[in-house]
Design an enzyme around this catalytic site. Structure first.
Site, PDB file in Angstrom:
ATOM      1  N   GLU A 204     -27.576 -10.018 -42.748  1.00  0.00           N
ATOM      2  CA  GLU A 204     -26.634 -10.891 -42.024  1.00  0.00           C
ATOM      3  C   GLU A 204     -27.222 -12.268 -41.742  1.00  0.00           C
ATOM      4  O   GLU A 204     -26.897 -13.134 -41.019  1.00  0.00           O
ATOM      5  CB  GLU A 204     -26.356 -10.405 -40.782  1.00  0.00           C
ATOM      6  CG  GLU A 204     -25.113  -9.248 -40.911  1.00  0.00           C
ATOM      7  CD  GLU A 204     -24.630  -8.381 -39.548  1.00  0.00           C
ATOM      8  OE1 GLU A 204     -25.079  -8.698 -38.764  1.00  0.00           O
ATOM      9  OE2 GLU A 204     -23.646  -7.657 -40.069  1.00  0.00           O
TER      10      GLU A 204
ATOM     11  N   SER B  39     -21.621  -6.810 -42.699  1.00  0.00           N
ATOM     12  CA  SER B  39     -22.900  -7.291 -43.262  1.00  0.00           C
ATOM     13  C   SER B  39     -22.546  -7.736 -44.769  1.00  0.00           C
ATOM     14  O   SER B  39     -23.483  -8.512 -45.108  1.00  0.00           O
ATOM     15  CB  SER B  39     -24.085  -5.811 -43.276  1.00  0.00           C
ATOM     16  OG  SER B  39     -23.392  -4.946 -43.558  1.00  0.00           O
TER      17      SER B  39
ATOM     18  N   LYS C 108     -12.904  -5.402 -36.257  1.00  0.00           N
ATOM     19  CA  LYS C 108     -13.284  -5.758 -37.857  1.00  0.00           C
ATOM     20  C   LYS C 108     -12.049  -5.477 -38.528  1.00  0.00           C
ATOM     21  O   LYS C 108     -11.886  -4.170 -38.602  1.00  0.00           O
ATOM     22  CB  LYS C 108     -14.495  -4.887 -38.329  1.00  0.00           C
ATOM     23  CG  LYS C 108     -15.970  -5.388 -37.603  1.00  0.00           C
ATOM     24  CD  LYS C 108     -16.820  -4.405 -37.745  1.00  0.00           C
ATOM     25  CE  LYS C 108     -18.351  -4.820 -37.448  1.00  0.00           C
ATOM     26  NZ  LYS C 108     -19.313  -3.540 -37.481  1.00  0.00           N
TER      27      LYS C 108
ATOM     28  N   LYS D 106     -18.218 -12.869 -33.883  1.00  0.00           N
ATOM     29  CA  LYS D 106     -19.653 -12.694 -34.389  1.00  0.00           C
ATOM     30  C   LYS D 106     -19.744 -12.988 -35.546  1.00  0.00           C
ATOM     31  O   LYS D 106     -19.125 -12.201 -36.764  1.00  0.00           O
ATOM     32  CB  LYS D 106     -19.798 -11.091 -33.939  1.00  0.00           C
ATOM     33  CG  LYS D 106     -21.070 -10.754 -34.173  1.00  0.00           C
ATOM     34  CD  LYS D 106     -21.227  -9.123 -33.739  1.00  0.00           C
ATOM     35  CE  LYS D 106     -22.312  -8.403 -34.112  1.00  0.00           C
ATOM     36  NZ  LYS D 106     -22.258  -6.911 -34.256  1.00  0.00           N
TER      37      LYS D 106
ATOM     38  N   GLU E  65     -29.327  -5.656 -34.315  1.00  0.00           N
ATOM     39  CA  GLU E  65     -29.263  -7.224 -34.149  1.00  0.00           C
ATOM     40  C   GLU E  65     -29.505  -7.829 -32.848  1.00  0.00           C
ATOM     41  O   GLU E  65     -29.387  -7.201 -31.911  1.00  0.00           O
ATOM     42  CB  GLU E  65     -27.546  -7.317 -34.539  1.00  0.00           C
ATOM     43  CG  GLU E  65     -27.252  -6.535 -35.667  1.00  0.00           C
ATOM     44  CD  GLU E  65     -25.667  -6.880 -35.870  1.00  0.00           C
ATOM     45  OE1 GLU E  65     -24.881  -7.710 -35.181  1.00  0.00           O
ATOM     46  OE2 GLU E  65     -25.015  -6.104 -36.616  1.00  0.00           O
TER      47      GLU E  65
ATOM     48  N   SER F 130     -23.424  -0.517 -41.921  1.00  0.00           N
ATOM     49  CA  SER F 130     -23.392   0.605 -40.651  1.00  0.00           C
ATOM     50  C   SER F 130     -22.307   0.952 -40.444  1.00  0.00           C
ATOM     51  O   SER F 130     -21.561   0.436 -39.170  1.00  0.00           O
ATOM     52  CB  SER F 130     -24.252   0.231 -39.666  1.00  0.00           C
ATOM     53  OG  SER F 130     -23.875  -1.071 -38.982  1.00  0.00           O
TER      54      SER F 130
ATOM     55  N   HIS G 260     -29.884  -3.018 -41.510  1.00  0.00           N
ATOM     56  CA  HIS G 260     -29.699  -4.455 -42.106  1.00  0.00           C
ATOM     57  C   HIS G 260     -31.023  -4.855 -42.713  1.00  0.00           C
ATOM     58  O   HIS G 260     -30.989  -6.182 -43.163  1.00  0.00           O
ATOM     59  CB  HIS G 260     -28.875  -5.515 -41.292  1.00  0.00           C
ATOM     60  CG  HIS G 260     -27.627  -5.138 -40.918  1.00  0.00           C
ATOM     61  ND1 HIS G 260     -26.813  -5.520 -39.916  1.00  0.00           N
ATOM     62  CD2 HIS G 260     -26.635  -4.326 -41.604  1.00  0.00           C
ATOM     63  CE1 HIS G 260     -25.734  -5.443 -40.104  1.00  0.00           C
ATOM     64  NE2 HIS G 260     -25.580  -4.387 -40.830  1.00  0.00           N
TER      65      HIS G 260
ATOM     66  N   ASP H 160     -18.157  -0.291 -31.545  1.00  0.00           N
ATOM     67  CA  ASP H 160     -17.928  -0.780 -32.629  1.00  0.00           C
ATOM     68  C   ASP H 160     -17.823   0.414 -33.557  1.00  0.00           C
ATOM     69  O   ASP H 160     -16.631   0.856 -33.759  1.00  0.00           O
ATOM     70  CB  ASP H 160     -19.120  -1.772 -33.203  1.00  0.00           C
ATOM     71  CG  ASP H 160     -19.045  -1.941 -34.657  1.00  0.00           C
ATOM     72  OD1 ASP H 160     -17.865  -1.847 -35.367  1.00  0.00           O
ATOM     73  OD2 ASP H 160     -19.807  -2.188 -35.171  1.00  0.00           O
TER      74      ASP H 160
ATOM     75  N   GLU I 273     -23.970  -3.758 -27.710  1.00  0.00           N
ATOM     76  CA  GLU I 273     -22.841  -3.313 -28.815  1.00  0.00           C
ATOM     77  C   GLU I 273     -23.665  -1.893 -29.199  1.00  0.00           C
ATOM     78  O   GLU I 273     -24.619  -1.491 -29.483  1.00  0.00           O
ATOM     79  CB  GLU I 273     -22.628  -4.092 -29.976  1.00  0.00           C
ATOM     80  CG  GLU I 273     -21.890  -3.568 -30.705  1.00  0.00           C
ATOM     81  CD  GLU I 273     -21.407  -4.639 -32.011  1.00  0.00           C
ATOM     82  OE1 GLU I 273     -21.825  -5.880 -31.667  1.00  0.00           O
ATOM     83  OE2 GLU I 273     -21.232  -4.159 -33.171  1.00  0.00           O
TER      84      GLU I 273
ATOM     85  N   HIS J 257     -17.374 -10.321 -38.252  1.00  0.00           N
ATOM     86  CA  HIS J 257     -17.631 -10.214 -39.895  1.00  0.00           C
ATOM     87  C   HIS J 257     -18.441  -9.051 -40.221  1.00  0.00           C
ATOM     88  O   HIS J 257     -18.344  -7.899 -39.153  1.00  0.00           O
ATOM     89  CB  HIS J 257     -18.807 -11.288 -40.184  1.00  0.00           C
ATOM     90  CG  HIS J 257     -20.111 -11.053 -39.618  1.00  0.00           C
ATOM     91  ND1 HIS J 257     -21.304 -11.746 -39.986  1.00  0.00           N
ATOM     92  CD2 HIS J 257     -20.471 -10.320 -38.618  1.00  0.00           C
ATOM     93  CE1 HIS J 257     -22.350 -11.190 -39.501  1.00  0.00           C
ATOM     94  NE2 HIS J 257     -22.149 -10.387 -38.347  1.00  0.00           N
TER      95      HIS J 257
ATOM     96  N   ASP K 230     -27.215  -5.605 -30.811  1.00  0.00           N
ATOM     97  CA  ASP K 230     -26.107  -4.506 -31.210  1.00  0.00           C
ATOM     98  C   ASP K 230     -27.050  -3.639 -31.806  1.00  0.00           C
ATOM     99  O   ASP K 230     -27.803  -3.715 -32.672  1.00  0.00           O
ATOM    100  CB  ASP K 230     -25.416  -5.107 -32.487  1.00  0.00           C
ATOM    101  CG  ASP K 230     -24.471  -3.909 -32.990  1.00  0.00           C
ATOM    102  OD1 ASP K 230     -24.511  -2.835 -32.559  1.00  0.00           O
ATOM    103  OD2 ASP K 230     -23.950  -4.239 -34.306  1.00  0.00           O
TER     104      ASP K 230
HETATM  105  P1  PGA Z   1     -21.838  -3.600 -40.920  1.00  0.00           P
HETATM  106  O1  PGA Z   1     -22.188  -3.455 -39.444  1.00  0.00           O
HETATM  107  O2  PGA Z   1     -23.208  -3.344 -41.585  1.00  0.00           O
HETATM  108  O3  PGA Z   1     -21.282  -2.140 -41.137  1.00  0.00           O
HETATM  109  O4  PGA Z   1     -20.969  -4.641 -41.097  1.00  0.00           O
HETATM  110  C1  PGA Z   1     -22.399  -4.572 -38.551  1.00  0.00           C
HETATM  111  C2  PGA Z   1     -22.192  -4.088 -37.119  1.00  0.00           C
HETATM  112  O5  PGA Z   1     -22.709  -2.964 -36.853  1.00  0.00           O
HETATM  113  O6  PGA Z   1     -21.720  -4.822 -36.189  1.00  0.00           O
HETATM  114 ZN    ZN Z   2     -22.107  -3.252 -34.674  1.00  0.00          ZN
END
Ligand code: PGA
Ligand code: ZN
Length: 401
Positions: free
Chosen positions: A202, A360, A330, A381, A159, A41, A150, A305, A279, A358, A237
C-alpha cells in the site's frame, strides 16, 4: 437506462494481479467505466472473485436479457444482478464482475444525468441522512508503514496509519500527509543502510523493526517534529486474522490469548497518546476477542474489516453486540454498490464510524472517494500518498474543495 453494450477488459492492479475494467455503454451512447480492486488480507466471508474468462462467460450468458430491460435506478440494476447470481457468496457471476457492472452502471447513469458520481449516490442512497451530526469532510487514513502480509518484514501488525484531520483546505491536508510521509521516510532510512527504502503493497515503508510498537513511535516523533500535533492522530490495522492460528496470536515470538493481545494494545494506547483507532485487533474467528479489546480501550475506535466484510447483517450484529464501534467499507467485499450503501446506512444508523477503504491491490478508480462524500463518511483509508494511490488523494482534493 437501457444498456447497449458492455466491454470487459483484463487489466492489472497495483500488485500486478489481473483484475477487471468494465465499460458500460447506454443506448444513448453514454459510458460508465469502473475498475475493480483486489485484496490480499481478505476476510473469508468476502464476495467471490472469479477469473477473467469466467466473468466473460457469465456476462455473455445474461447480456441478451439485460439488453431487453430498462433499469430505472442503480438499485434496480443491482437487484437484477443479485437475482441472476442467486448465491450467498456471488460465485456464479463473481463479486468482481458484479461490482464492476454495478459501478459502471452508476457512472453511466450519473453521466446521463450530468451529475458527479457522488451526487447520484447521495440522491439514490443517502438522501435522508442527517448532515447535522456528520463531518463536513472525511479524515484521511494514510498508511505510512506496512507490515503483515503487505510487506516481507517481521511486523505482525499490517498497517501503521497517520490520520489527517479535516483541518485547512483539502489541498493543505494532502500536502501535510505528503510532508509527513517524507519525514517518516527520512526517519526510517536513518535506521537502515539502504538508500532506497522498500515499499509494501500500500505504498508504506517496509523494513524490519525491533518490535511492533516502533513504527508508531517513529510516526509519532515525525508528527511532533513537523509540529503537526493538532492535525494528525494515529491508527493501526492489525489484520489479526493473518497471525491467528489454533486459537493463539503469533506475535513477536510469543503465542498470545485474546486477553493478552488486548493488553498489548492497551499498552500501545497508553504509550502513544495520539493513537485513536485499531482495526481488526482480533481474528475474524475471534469475535469475543473484539469484545475484550473494546472493554480494554473504551475510548478508541474499534473497527471491523475482515470481521464485518461490508455485510449489513454482520455489521448490525457486531455493533449491536458491542464488539465494534466502526467499520471499514470496501465495496468489493460485498459485490454491489447498493449493498455497500446498505452496509454504510446500517452502521450510521447505529452511530458507528464509517471508514471507506481502498484495497492492497488498487487501480486508478476513485469511486470510494465519491461514496465517502455521498454518505458523509468519518474517514477514507487510501494508503500512502505515492504512486498509484495518488489518484485517490487527488480526487479527494477535487471533490471536497
Ligand atoms: P487487503 O486488506 O490486503 O485485503 O486489501 C487491507 C486491509 O486489511 O485493510
Ligand atoms: Zn483491514
Amino acid at each position: 437506462m437501457k444498456i447497449k453494450n458492455i466491454i470487459l477488459t483484463k487489466i492489472f492492479d497495483s500488485r500486478g494481479e489481473p483484475t477487471l475494467e468494465v465499460t458500460l455503454i447506454a443506448y444513448d451512447g453514454t459510458r460508465g467505466v469502473a475498475q475493480v480492486p483486489s485484496g490480499k488480507s481478505r476476510g473469508s466471508n468476502e464476495a467471490s472473485v472469479v477469473p477473467f474468462d469466467h466473468a466473460k462467460r457469465a456476462l455473455a450468458g445474461f447480456m441478451p436479457i439485460m439488453r431487453r430491460m430498462n433499469f430505472a435506478s442503480p438499485m434496480v440494476f443491482d437487484k437484477f444482478l443479485i437475482a441472476r447470481d442467486a448465491t450467498p457468496d456471488k460465485h456464479r457471476l463473481g463479486g468482481n464482475l458484479m461490482l464492476g457492472l454495478s459501478f459502471a452502471f452508476a457512472r453511466a447513469m450519473a453521466a446521463e444525468k450530468k451529475q458527479e458520481l457522488w451526487e447520484l449516490l447521495e440522491e439514490y442512497y443517502f438522501s435522508t441522512k442527517s448532515m447535522a451530526s456528520r463531518p463536513a469532510r472525511p479524515m484521511i487514513f494514510s498508511n505510512l508503514i506496512n507490515g503483515g502480509v503487505h510487506a516481507a518484514t517481521n511486523l505482525a501488525i499490517q498497517e501503521y496509519i497517520a490520520v489527517a484531520k479535516p483541518i485547512g483546505t483539502p489541498t493543505e491536508m494532502v500536502a501535510s500527509v505528503i510532508e509527513l510521509y517524507r519525514e517518516v521516510g527520512n526517519a526510517v532510512r536513518r535506521r537502515t543502510k539502504l538508500r532506497r527504502l522498500p515499499l509494501g503493497d500500500e505504498g508504506g515503508y517496509a523494513i524490519d523493526f525491533q518490535s511492533n510498537i516502533v513504527p508508531l513511535e517513529i510516526i509519532a516523533a515525525s508528527i511532533k517534529k513537523l509540529r503537526f500535533d493538532n492535525t494528525f492522530s494515529l491508527a493501526i490495522d492489525a489484520a489479526a486474522s493473518e497471525f491467528f492460528k489454533n486459537n493463539k496470536y503469533y506475535f513477536e515470538d510469543k503465542q498470545l490469548s485474546s486477553a493478552e493481545l488486548a493488553e498489548v494494545y492497551g499498552s500501545y494506547f497508553h504509550r502513544i497518546p495520539s493513537l485513536m483507532s485499531v482495526e481488526d485487533p482480533c481474528s475474524e474467528n475471534d469475535a469475543k476477542g473484539f469484545g475484550l479489546v473494546h472493554a480494554r480501550l473504551s475510548d478508541a475506535w474499534i473497527i471491523g474489516d475482515d470481521l464485518t466484510v461490508t455485510n449489513a447483517d454482520r455489521i448490525a450484529r457486531y455493533i449491536d453486540d458491542g464488539l465494534i464501534t466502526g467499520v471499514i467499507i470496501k465495496p468489493n467485499q460485498i459485490g454491489t454498490l447498493s449493498e455497500t450503501c446498505e452496509a454504510i446506512a446500517t452502521a450510521q444508523k447505529r452511530g458507528a464510524r464509517v471508514i471507506v477503504s481502498h484495497r492492497s491491490g488498487e487501480t486508478e478508480d476513485t469511486a470510494i472517494i465519491h461514496i465517502a462524500k455521498a454518505c458523509a463518511a468519518d474517514a477514507v483509508k487510501i494508503g500512502a500518498p505515492a504512486h498509484e494511490r495518488l489518484s485517490k488523494f487527488n480526487e479527494y482534493i477535487r471533490i471536497f474543495s
